[in-house]
Design an enzyme around this catalytic site. Structure first.
Site, PDB file in Angstrom:
ATOM      1  CB  ALA A  88      -0.923   0.000   1.213  1.00 41.26           C
ATOM      2  N   GLY A 111      -0.348  -5.816  -0.600  1.00 42.73           N
ATOM      3  CA  GLY A 111      -1.158  -5.695  -1.798  1.00 42.73           C
ATOM      4  C   GLY A 111      -0.420  -6.127  -3.045  1.00 42.73           C
ATOM      5  CD  GLU A 150      -4.123  -8.632  -0.410  1.00 40.73           C
ATOM      6  OE1 GLU A 150      -5.034  -9.139   0.257  1.00 40.73           O
ATOM      7  OE2 GLU A 150      -3.836  -7.416  -0.371  1.00 40.73           O
ATOM      8  CD  GLU A 201      -1.237  -7.355   4.118  1.00 39.64           C
ATOM      9  OE1 GLU A 201      -1.334  -7.010   2.937  1.00 39.64           O
ATOM     10  OE2 GLU A 201      -0.659  -8.417   4.472  1.00 39.64           O
TER      11      GLU A 201
END
Length: 695
Positions: free
Chosen positions: A64, A103, A106, A126
């Site tokens: 992020a 992310g 992901e 995270e």
């Protein structure tokens, strides 16, 4: 016009979308929008049969965008972007040349194939931010590699290597060369097969055995996680992989993620994450200062601490000479080290081959002359100034030029130690915590006159040893032990005023500590503090009386508590409780009961007050540095963020009022609020408002 963060090019029928959002390709709003646009454009192009998603720089996507933390999210949202990748009718292959974290991983999981360079790494960190993956990580990763492999990876939050990712089937291929070319080749293969296989449709690894293994991990985590809300949320999200369709699992994950974002415990964990990043920036030392090379080391003293420090070097693959005055002492030290490694082998955490490798890196020696070739020498001798000065005076004529001379002192004045040498620029403190081979904290003591590159070297070495190094200024007890002593004095006051040892400890363990101050003293040995007090002309009526009775803690079977037949957990001792009551009477104190909240206030408020003085004096550069020290060295519960963060959540005006009341009741002037604490309270500010200063 803003620059495009994703460039689209063609190699025949393969579209290559290249992410270029320096410095680490963070998933900010602009990148998310460009990524969605490019996938849609290439997906609609009839001349394109497949898409390769690549990146430039040292990261594929590092996660992020930190600048967006705490702000309302902007569309397009990452889950929607990933859905557009996964549902693309043409295969999308990720070419991963650097880190793929959070992310970023992901994004890779939403692709239909993954090719990695040998230097790539993968992780979902995270959990360290008090969160869980919020863009499908908890649903896609278990489908790809199995829940029993995915859950511990997400729970630890640590990155894994490309080779490990390949063994887990997280990636399809690892190449030592052009990762984009390899991804193009895989994209062509997938295109030839027709409709791409989506990770969300995979169930082959979600077997009954996989679920059984995951549930065992979940049970162990539930028992050990305490108040960590993100760990419980992670269990719930991963459990949904077995029980829910993919879309419903995503919805559960997102709801849990958003709930954690608003949870104050998760906010505390995010504070910790950023504080630990900040400690690498040492005020007053520029980025251009480089560490000195450390190829080998020497440790003076083969006791419990010295042996543990030597193990730190061996564990990191650095040759180390362990030095004592006599052969019997070094033999005992090496036997102790060998026994610790043997226990690790028995537990299965270390292979016999690794044990032998590490033992081979530790060279036992008698006499300080064995330190002559070391790049760094760490003294871990008895905590007595005369002893340390004698050692450093001798090392001054033995150690090679440019070698760093470090003391593992817990309390003593480092400039006085350095004065025994003619090279104060090379002398600093490296305060390891016991057991040194286990505890992560390392206080790097920066006395006036030490060279900047020596400090930078100690910090870099600490990270190499797997520690969390924090630079602190010189002063009695530095940061951690100075604040600990404030809590120890508070414990003594509480016991004399009417609280009992088990009540004091229960308040602190209820707060989140694994051990209370009385049990901790019993474990460490009450005689250690007793000896230190006598050396400094200090007294503590209760603690001294316990030691005068010969009750030194677990090693003698009695301390504040009873330890029958070698028990590790203490029991209430009526004789100790009677001794405490007698001391109260002798001091003319009328004993009274205390609530749990009162006990916590009287234990923790003085610590914060001492922390404020430490900041005033420049012994710590930032409040976050103090928090990192207490989390990594003294078992402060991470979900409470550290003592200075906790103080802000309580409110500094509240703390000032409580300290003034305690000072009035006890007549102890040290409880009067520190000027910095009072000023911040008067200005309606918190410690978080302070700027860094040089320690």
């Amino acid at each position: 016009m803003p620059m495009e963060t994703v460039r689209l090019a063609r190699e025949g029928e393969i579209a290559i979308a290249t992410i270029d959002n320096p410095p680490v390709n963070a998933l900010g709003q602009a990148l998310r929008a460009d990524l969605a646009r490019v996938i849609a454009e290439a997906g609609a192009d009839p001349a394109v049969s497949a898409i390769v998603l690549a990146a430039v720089g040292r990261a594929f996507v590092a996660g992020a965008d930190i600048s967006e933390f705490g702000k309302p999210p902007l569309a397009p949202f990452l889950p929607d972007v990933l859905d557009s990748i996964e549902t693309c009718r043409k295969p999308v292959v990720a070419a991963i040349q650097g880190v793929a974290l959070g992310g970023g991983l992901e994004v890779a999981l939403a692709c239909h194939g993954r090719v990695a360079s040998v230097s790539a790494s993968f992780g979902l960190p995270e959990i360290k931010l008090g969160l869980i993956p919020g863009a499908g990580g908890t649903q896609r990763l278990p489908r790809l590699i199995g829940a029993a492999q995915a859950f511990p990876m997400m729970l630890a939050g640590e990155p894994i290597t490309a080779s490990r990712a390949l063994s887990l089937h997280l990636v399809d291929e690892v190449v030592d060369g052009d990762v984009v070319a390899a991804a193009v080749a895989l994209a062509r293969q997938l295109a030839a097969r027709g409709a791409p296989e989506r990770v969300c449709d995979r169930t082959g690894r979600l077997t009954a055995a996989d679920r059984e293994a995951f549930e065992a991990q979940a049970l162990a985590t539930t028992k050990s996680s305490g108040e960590m809300p993100n760990a419980m949320a992670l269990i719930e999200a991963v459990r949904g992989v077995f029980a829910l369709p993919f879309a419903e699992g995503l919805a559960v994950e997102r709801a849990l993620f958003l709930k954690l974002v608003a949870d104050p415990r998760s906010a505390a964990l995010r504070h910790v994450f950023f504080a630990e990043r900040e400690i690498a920036r040492v005020p007053g030392i520029g980025a251009g200062v480089k560490p000195r090379p450390i190829a080998n080391a020497a440790v003076i003293g083969a006791g419990t601490m010295g042996g543990g420090i030597a193990m730190c070097f061996a564990n990191a693959g650095i040759p180390v000479t362990l030095i004592e005055q006599e052969q019997a002492q070094i033999d005992n030290g090496m036997n102790r080290v060998a026994a610790i490694y043997a226990m690790s082998v028995t537990r299965g955490s270390l292979t016999p081959e690794k044990r032998d490798e590490r033992l081979a890196l530790i060279t036992p020696a008698v006499g300080l002359a064995a330190a002559a070739d070391a790049d760094i020498v760490i003294e871990a001798a008895f905590e007595e100034m005369g002893v340390k000065q004698q050692i450093f005076g001798a090392l001054d004529g033995i150690a090679k030029s440019g070698a760093i001379l470090a003391s593992n002192t817990s309390y003593l004045d480092v400039p006085t130690i350095a004065a025994a040498t003619k090279r104060p620029q090379d002398v600093l403190g490296m305060h390891f915590f016991s057991p040194a081979n286990v505890m992560k904290l390392l206080e790097v003591v920066r006395p006036q006159g030490v060279a900047d590159d020596a400090v930078v070297t100690a910090m870099a070495l600490g990270r190499r040893l797997g520690k969390v190094p924090v630079v602190v200024g010189n002063g009695f007890g530095f940061v951690g032990n100075r604040m600990l002593e404030a809590r120890t004095r508070a414990t003594e006051r509480l016991l004399i005023a009417g609280a009992l040892p088990h009540e004091v400890d229960a308040a602190l363990t209820g707060f989140g500590f694994k051990m209370g101050p009385c049990a901790m003293a019993d474990l460490a040995g009450n005689d250690i503090g007793w000896r230190s007090r006598k050396a400094r002309g200090k007294t503590a009526a209760v603690a001294d009386a316990i030691c005068e009775a010969g009750w030194f803690g677990q090693k003698t079977g009695r301390g504040y508590f009873l330890y029958p037949e070698g028990a590790r957990s203490g029991q209430r001792d009526p004789e100790v409780e009677a001794l405490i009551a007698r001391i109260s009477e002798e001091q003319g104190v009328t004993r009274r009961s205390f609530t749990t909240d009162e006990i916590l206030s009287r234990l923790l408020d003085p610590m914060v007050n001492e922390g404020a003085r430490i900041l005033e004096e420049g012994i710590a550069a930032r409040p976050g540095d103090i928090d990192v020290i207490w989390l990594n060295g003294y078992n402060w519960p991470a979900w409470r963020g550290g003592p200075m963060y906790w103080a802000d959540t309580v409110g500094l005006r509240t703390l000032v009022a409580r300290l003034e009341q305690q000072a009035a009741e006890t007549g102890d002037a040290t409880l009067q609020p520190a000027p910095l604490l009072r000023r911040l309270a008067d200005e309606s500010k918190g410690f978080a408002d302070l700027k860094a200063r040089s320690a």
